[in-house]
Structure formats: structure tokens, C-alpha cells
Design an enzyme around this catalytic site. Structure first.
Site, PDB file in Angstrom:
ATOM      1  CE  LYS A  49       8.338  17.975  15.026  1.00  0.00           C
ATOM      2  NZ  LYS A  49       6.994  17.990  14.577  1.00  0.00           N
ATOM      3  CE1 TYR A  97      -7.403  -1.720  38.764  1.00  0.00           C
ATOM      4  CE2 TYR A  97      -5.357  -1.338  37.561  1.00  0.00           C
ATOM      5  CZ  TYR A  97      -6.130  -1.191  38.698  1.00  0.00           C
ATOM      6  OH  TYR A  97      -5.631  -0.515  39.779  1.00  0.00           O
TER       7      TYR A  97
HETATM    8  C1  LIG Z   1       7.499  20.232   9.505  1.00  0.00           C
HETATM    9  C2  LIG Z   1       8.206  18.989   9.924  1.00  0.00           C
HETATM   10  N1  LIG Z   1       9.355  18.679   9.329  1.00  0.00           N
HETATM   11  C3  LIG Z   1      10.046  17.560   9.657  1.00  0.00           C
HETATM   12  C4  LIG Z   1       9.566  16.699  10.625  1.00  0.00           C
HETATM   13  C5  LIG Z   1      10.341  15.452  10.941  1.00  0.00           C
HETATM   14  O1  LIG Z   1       9.605  14.336  10.561  1.00  0.00           O
HETATM   15  P1  LIG Z   1      10.190  12.874  10.755  1.00  0.00           P
HETATM   16  O2  LIG Z   1      10.269  12.672  12.239  1.00  0.00           O
HETATM   17  O3  LIG Z   1       9.206  11.986  10.131  1.00  0.00           O
HETATM   18  O4  LIG Z   1      11.525  12.874  10.131  1.00  0.00           O
HETATM   19  C6  LIG Z   1       8.364  16.988  11.271  1.00  0.00           C
HETATM   20  C7  LIG Z   1       7.859  16.071  12.287  1.00  0.00           C
HETATM   21  O5  LIG Z   1       6.762  15.993  12.691  1.00  0.00           O
HETATM   22  C8  LIG Z   1       7.659  18.166  10.907  1.00  0.00           C
HETATM   23  O6  LIG Z   1       6.499  18.484  11.481  1.00  0.00           O
END
Ligand SMILES: Cc1ncc(COP(=O)(O)O)c(C=O)c1O
Length: 359
Positions: A35, A254
Site C-alpha cells: 500500500k 529561513y
Molecule cells: C492491517 C495492517 N497489516 C500490516 C501492516 C504492515 O505493518 P508493518 O509495515 O509494520 O509491517 C499494516 C501497516 O500499516 C497494516 O495496516
């Protein structure tokens, strides 16, 4: 090439980190989290490199469509499910797998008829209090879904908010609530994120869900990626575009927040700023590498540039490469200097930063 600010993504590092996950959780399938543009690393390239993943996790249908349209055939899980019924057509056509986490989603499914089967995960809230059915409502949600002839429940999911705290019993308590609630229900179990994979082996079960560690960063405040045998997959690079020598009492940037303490302070100006995603709130003292030599930023970060101290690096010249984070400068250290976490640094890079896959 013009203004230089680019991220190199190492194929070998991604594959290495994927194998670290495999080693840590040898009996689990891997739902690789891609994602947010694969945490800023480029969703399509990462999915192609990690094609051995058993599934990919995305936040919305747009990310899922990008993957399918790029020819990615692995199962794709919509981690927040669907947001409204306009997404059903895509879910059915491309066989996306929504996570069902609230009653509104079940009602929307009940009002629909799918001619082909839809696979789903059912999510339980075991204490994070973000998404998922509570212990009390979980079984009735399961029964309602079960009645829908077109729904196939793959299994059950929950999420850990504090798995990075090894001494905290909360993760074990969540796991107990999860197992107690699902008891003998048929289906696969999916609990562990990166910290869970590394710190809580008893939570691995059928599937693990790594994100951060695939990209080679540490989920623990007290450990760097090197401590965990992870390889940073991203090298963020810019270049020196100007050098000034300033006198004692002169200020940089700045707000004039940083003042020279000596009469021959050398300041290097670097071609990256918050318009590229480098954090504005990085403090003077945040580490930075020039020609692999360690120094630190001074003054406020501008939109397109930042300044660093070159007083102890007299050979540095305009055009020299500057690493913001990567193999030789851990993103965990930079995140500390900016009062944030590696996750945010990765995700906030803007599209002014070109991404190239290497090796
Ligand atoms: C539901 C869920 N599972 C797994 C993950 C993966 O987490 P990580 O990047 O800490 O492994 C996330 C990340 O935000 C998540 O929201």
C-alpha cells in the site's frame, strides 16, 4: 539530467528482506504490504520483484487496479475492504479480496447479488480499536457472512498496535482474545505485521503481513535495520549545488535559526527540500552523508533545498552526491532527527523524486 533528486530501489535488497521474512516465518504465507505506493518504493516494480509473495495488501481499489493493470496476477487484498458498492464490479471482475471490518460492509453485501464467488477476510478488533468486529460482535458477523452464498471466507485477521514493544504483554493478550473468539471456526489466521514477525513468533500462524521490514527498515525504536539483518531497499540521493563560506554570527536559512560559531564555516546547499518530501521539521543536527562522509543539516529545510555543514569536509565540491538515507545512513537515524518514523519518511516522498530500480 538537470536537478538531481532520485531514489534507487535495490531489487537484491527487497529479495533479501523477503527471504528474512521467509526464514523468520517458514510455515506462513506472505501477504506483502505494498500500500501507499509500496511505502514510497513504487508499487508496480516492488510487486514484480516480490512476485513470490502469496498475496499483496493495498489500501484501496485504485492501488489494486494499478497492480492488475500492470499484469500482476497474485491475489490482492483490500486491507480496508470496500468503501462503497461502486467498487463491487471491480472486486468481482479482478477477484480482489476485501477485508470485512464493519457491519455497514456486511449490509452492503447482503443487498447485493454476485454471480461469481467473492473471497473475503473477516477482521477482529482485539484492542487496537481501529477496524474490526469486537469480540462480542464477531461471531454474529461471521454467521451473517456465512449465509451469503456468494461469499467465501478465507479466514480471520487482527492487527497489533504495540508488537514493537517486546516487554509489553498486550500482543500476547490480543492473540489470546483472537484465538478464544474464533475457537474452531474453519479458516486461516493472519495476525503479524513486521514487529510481530520478528518479536512474536507464536503469532505467525497461516499468514504474516510484513510491510516495513520488506523495505529494509526497523520497526523497533532501539534497533536499526543492520541489527536485524535487513537491507535498506531505498537510497535517496541528491547533490551539492552550491558552497558558501560564512563568518561567525552569520545565520543560515529561513528564520535565521542556525548561527555560525566560527569564522570559516563551510555550508553546502543540497538539491532536496520538503517539496520532495524531505521533512521540514528535521532539526539542525539531523545526519546526512556527502561522498559517504557523515555530516549534519543546519538551519531550516526549504522547499527545494537544505543546508549542511561542510567545515570538516574541505574537499567537497559542487556536484558531489549526497545521501539522505539508504545503505550507509540508516533511515531510523534520520527519522529520529526529524521527530518521525521511517514509515512516514518513505511515504511522504513526492513525485519530484524519480524512482529507479537497480541491480
Ligand atoms: C492491517 C495492517 N497489516 C500490516 C501492516 C504492515 O505493518 P508493518 O509495515 O509494520 O509491517 C499494516 C501497516 O500499516 C497494516 O495496516
Amino acid at each position: 539530467m538537470g536537478r538531481k533528486v532520485y531514489a534507487e530501489i535495490s531489487k537484491q535488497a527487497l529479495i533479501h528482506n523477503f527471504h528474512v521474512v521467509k526464514q523468520k516465518a517458514p510455515n506462513s504465507k506472505i501477504l506483502a504490504m505494498v500500500k501507499a505506493n509500496a511505502y514510497g518504493h513504487g508499487i508496480v516494480s516492488v510487486a514484480k520483484i516480490l512476485k513470490a509473495a502469496d498475496a499483496f495488501g493495498v489500501a484501496n481499489i485504485e492501488e489494486a487496479l494499478i497492480l492488475r493493470q500492470a499484469g500482476i496476477e497474485n491475489p490482492i487484498v483490500l486491507m480496508e475492504g470496500f468503501f462503497d458498492s461502486t467498487e463491487f464490479e471491480w472486486i468481482a471482475q479482478y477477484q480482489f479480496i476485501p477485508v470485512i471490518h464493519c457491519i455497514d460492509q456486511i449490509e452492503a453485501l447482503e443487498a447485493q447479488h454476485f454471480s461469481s464467488p467473492i473471497s473475503v477476510w473477516l477482521k477482529m478488533n482485539t484492542g487496537m480499536n481501529r477496524l474490526g468486529f469486537s469480540q462480542e460482535t464477531f461471531l454474529s458477523a461471521y454467521e451473517r457472512l456465512k449465509k451469503l452464498p456468494f461469499i467465501h471466507i478465507i479466514g480471520f485477521m487482527t492487527h497489533f498496535p504495540q508488537a514493537d514493544e517486546r516487554e509489553n504483554p498486550f500482543t500476547a493478550q490480543q492473540t489470546e482474545i483472537f484465538l478464544d473468539t474464533i475457537k474452531d471456526l474453519p479458516g486461516e489466521k493472519c495476525l503479524a505485521n513486521s514487529a510481530g514477525i520478528l518479536a512474536w513468533p507464536q503469532t505467525h500462524y497461516d499468514w504474516v503481513r510484513p510491510g516495513l521490514i520488506l523495505y529494509g527498515a526497523s520497526p523497533f525504536a532501539d534497533k536499526t535495520s543492520a541489527d536485524l539483518n535487513l537491507k535498506p531497499a531505498m537510497q535517496l540521493t541528491a547533490e551539492v549545488i552550491s558552497i558558501q563560506t560564512i563568518a561567525k554570527g552569520q545565520r543560515v536559512g529561513y528564520g535565521g535559526k542556525w548561527e555560525s560559531q566560527s569564522n570559516a564555516t563551510r555550508i553546502g546547499i543540497v538539491s532536496i527540500g520538503y517539496g520532495d518530501g524531505y521533512p521540514w521539521h528535521a532539526q539542525s543536527g539531523t545526519p546526512i552523508l556527502v561522498n559517504r562522509h557523515l555530516t549534519h543539516i543546519v538551519g531550516r529545510v526549504s522547499m527545494d533545498m537544505l543546508a549542511m555543514d561542510l567545515t570538516h569536509l574541505p574537499d567537497t565540491k559542487v556536484g558531489d552526491p549526497v545521501q539522505l538515507w539508504g545503505e550507509h545512513l540508516s533511515i531510523e537515524h534520520v527519522a529520529k532527527g526529524a521527530g518521525t518514523i521511517p514509515y512516514e519518511l518513505f511515504c511522504r516522498l513526492t513525485d519530484r523524486v524519480s524512482i529507479h530500480v537497480v541491480d
